[in-house]
Design a protein around this motif. Structure first.
Motif, PDB file in Angstrom:
ATOM      1  N   ALA A 146      -2.785 -21.545   2.693  1.00 58.03           N
ATOM      2  CA  ALA A 146      -3.735 -20.751   3.311  1.00 58.03           C
ATOM      3  C   ALA A 146      -2.926 -20.034   4.294  1.00 58.03           C
ATOM      4  O   ALA A 146      -3.088 -18.621   4.503  1.00 58.03           O
ATOM      5  N   GLU A 147      -2.402 -20.635   5.070  1.00 57.61           N
ATOM      6  CA  GLU A 147      -1.507 -19.686   6.071  1.00 57.61           C
ATOM      7  C   GLU A 147      -0.619 -18.898   5.566  1.00 57.61           C
ATOM      8  O   GLU A 147      -0.426 -17.455   6.040  1.00 57.61           O
ATOM      9  N   GLN A 150      -2.701 -15.844   4.292  1.00 58.42           N
ATOM     10  CA  GLN A 150      -3.474 -15.111   5.046  1.00 58.42           C
ATOM     11  C   GLN A 150      -2.791 -14.309   6.258  1.00 58.42           C
ATOM     12  O   GLN A 150      -3.048 -13.333   6.864  1.00 58.42           O
ATOM     13  N   LEU A 151      -1.732 -14.764   6.670  1.00 59.14           N
ATOM     14  CA  LEU A 151      -0.865 -14.273   7.778  1.00 59.14           C
ATOM     15  C   LEU A 151       0.526 -13.785   7.643  1.00 59.14           C
ATOM     16  O   LEU A 151       0.981 -13.031   8.477  1.00 59.14           O
TER      17      LEU A 151
ATOM     18  N   LYS B  69      -3.726 -21.734  12.694  1.00 62.94           N
ATOM     19  CA  LYS B  69      -2.451 -21.389  12.822  1.00 62.94           C
ATOM     20  C   LYS B  69      -2.245 -19.971  13.124  1.00 62.94           C
ATOM     21  O   LYS B  69      -3.048 -19.162  12.999  1.00 62.94           O
ATOM     22  N   ILE B  70      -1.064 -19.728  13.975  1.00 62.82           N
ATOM     23  CA  ILE B  70      -1.145 -18.372  14.740  1.00 62.82           C
ATOM     24  C   ILE B  70       0.130 -17.893  14.456  1.00 62.82           C
ATOM     25  O   ILE B  70       1.236 -18.669  14.590  1.00 62.82           O
ATOM     26  N   ASN B  71       0.667 -16.698  13.995  1.00 66.49           N
ATOM     27  CA  ASN B  71       2.073 -16.249  13.736  1.00 66.49           C
ATOM     28  C   ASN B  71       2.434 -15.457  14.952  1.00 66.49           C
ATOM     29  O   ASN B  71       1.808 -15.410  15.990  1.00 66.49           O
ATOM     30  N   ASP B  75      -1.591 -13.054  14.839  1.00 65.56           N
ATOM     31  CA  ASP B  75      -2.682 -13.198  14.073  1.00 65.56           C
ATOM     32  C   ASP B  75      -3.120 -14.755  13.802  1.00 65.56           C
ATOM     33  O   ASP B  75      -2.113 -15.309  13.871  1.00 65.56           O
ATOM     34  N   GLU B  76      -4.299 -14.874  13.715  1.00 64.84           N
ATOM     35  CA  GLU B  76      -4.689 -16.252  13.412  1.00 64.84           C
ATOM     36  C   GLU B  76      -5.500 -16.620  12.113  1.00 64.84           C
ATOM     37  O   GLU B  76      -6.315 -15.776  11.459  1.00 64.84           O
ATOM     38  N   ILE B  77      -5.249 -17.910  11.681  1.00 63.37           N
ATOM     39  CA  ILE B  77      -6.154 -18.331  10.497  1.00 63.37           C
ATOM     40  C   ILE B  77      -6.697 -19.504  11.082  1.00 63.37           C
ATOM     41  O   ILE B  77      -6.085 -20.189  11.709  1.00 63.37           O
TER      42      ILE B  77
END
Lengths: 241, 241
Positions: A146-147, A150-151, B69-71, B75-77
């Motif tokens: 998912a990460e 999406q990211l 999770k944040i990159n 950006d966040e999922i």
DNA sequence: ATAAATCCTTGATCTAGATCAAGACTTATC
DNA sequence: GATAAGTCTTGATCTAGATCAAGGATTTAT
């Protein structure tokens, strides 16, 4: 020899080595293994794995398929690529959930009915733990993907997949580019363009073989879970130090 | 009364009703419940739930937080929105995986150390089955949300969330619009525009209350798993007949 | 009750990746 | 070894949703 429902006993040693049967003796497993069945699927076949008809636990003995969902427009998401020794358990899905198993090559699956798995769990604590581990791995793989989906940008997705292949598949892409593109939620064209970008950074893909100019070009695309299987993990060269 | 590590015994009846303890008597659970601890988190707090420090099983007693999770780009999922009675088990994550718990309100978590959960599983088969069910639900929820995130347009995502809220939350949006937008992998602006589109089709959102012109405007956005909890499931009015 | 902070909406513009199209390369078949 | 069927690449164009910006509404604090 192609497995049939008649000659299954010869596969016991193969089965005993699988993580799902880890810590269990042949004797302990005998009642479960006696209920094992085989089914062959053909390249191109698409089967709906719903809990209604497929409330079983499958082991991919030989072959390759993907678990996908497809919408009205024909767009596809690949939830998992299932290769040899992988396990799929529609028995754990809700009665109303279903995914499509899309067979990429001819495939031989071993399977156990839900009741035998349930019985084995009741009789053997270690087996329950193995099932818990299998499901926990599934949760984590889905969170990770998912990460990624999406990211990450297209280039990052491909970089991530390449570093994954580098570490777990010894510098080799395990599947066709278009399958990997689908798994990464992108079109083959975008995959190809992303590879072109990476080439500028010294990452060359030569007939599925990954070749690197310096050797560390992909490290920036690595994640800690993948990284933990890398020879350089926790050394000064690794970004996850 | 705010739970503290001193007055936990008064929460036993609350705990016994949770699905994870289903089929277990107070007596059977006593050794596990004796090891329960409490921790409070504050609104705005962000905690890394890695298996290293948080190898536990948490129950959200009171409050709301998201697992994200944040990159590098920020950006966040949102992997999960965790509300009351929900369970999170970093103990099942790999040692190298971590997610951020981002507390939306002040939150009280109950938790059990990994060893006590392991012991309870060893001693009680029903509890093992409950853990398996919890993990299987997690796998399925993640597959469903991968599908929603990847395959649906903005309007479809919002329609899907609304039909979900209609069925499980009695026509009411359970969280703020921006939290739901983040969960659906979209920006608040896009969420707002999608709501505007749906309004043209007779779906009105009046202060978090869902109001429908005819009543069936959202059925096209439903999925079978959600639908199975709908009063009209398997009637002629339902698209999943 | 009023001020401050947050959250939400609406409009204008931008962009990453999709789509469409055509050619190149690779693998299988006869 | 020629032909056919995939599979992959490259270029031109399109588009859904993001971003930027500013004003409006709702909630929280004082």
């Amino acid at each position: 020899m192609i497995p049939s429902n008649k000659n299954l006993s010869s596969y016991r040693s193969y089965l005993l080595k699988l993580p799902i049967f880890q810590g269990l003796s042949e004797q302990q497993l005998a009642p479960l293994l006696d209920t094992m069945q085989v089914k062959q699927y053909h390249k191109g076949e698409m089967v709906s794995f719903n809990a209604d008809e497929h409330s079983k636990l499958y082991i991919n003995f030989e072959g390759l398929f993907k678990l996908s969902k497809i919408n009205e427009r024909g767009d596809e998401i690949v939830l998992r690529i299932v290769d040899k020794k992988s396990i799929v358990s529609p028995m754990h899905f809700s009665q109303y959930y279903d995914v499509v198993a899309d067979f990429i090559t001819n495939t031989t699956l071993f399977y156990f009915p839900e009741e035998s798995i349930g019985k084995m769990m009741a009789d053997n604590h270690q087996f329950s733990l193995n099932i818990v581990q299998f499901l926990a791995d599934g949760v984590q793989a889905l969170m990770l993907s998912a990460e990624v989906l999406q990211l990450k940008t297209a280039k990052e997705k491909v970089g991530w997949y390449l570093v994954h292949s580098k570490i777990s598949n010894t510098f080799e892409l395990p599947y066709s580019k278009s399958l990997i593109a689908a798994y990464l939620g992108m079109k083959p064209e975008s995959f190809s363009r992303a590879l072109g970008e990476l080439k500028k950074d010294g990452v060359i893909l030569d007939n599925k073989k990954i070749k690197l100019h310096n050797g560390d070009e992909l490290c920036g695309y690595c994640d800690p879970v993948t990284g933990s299987n890398c020879a350089f993990f926790k050394t000064s060269e690794c970004t996850h130090s």
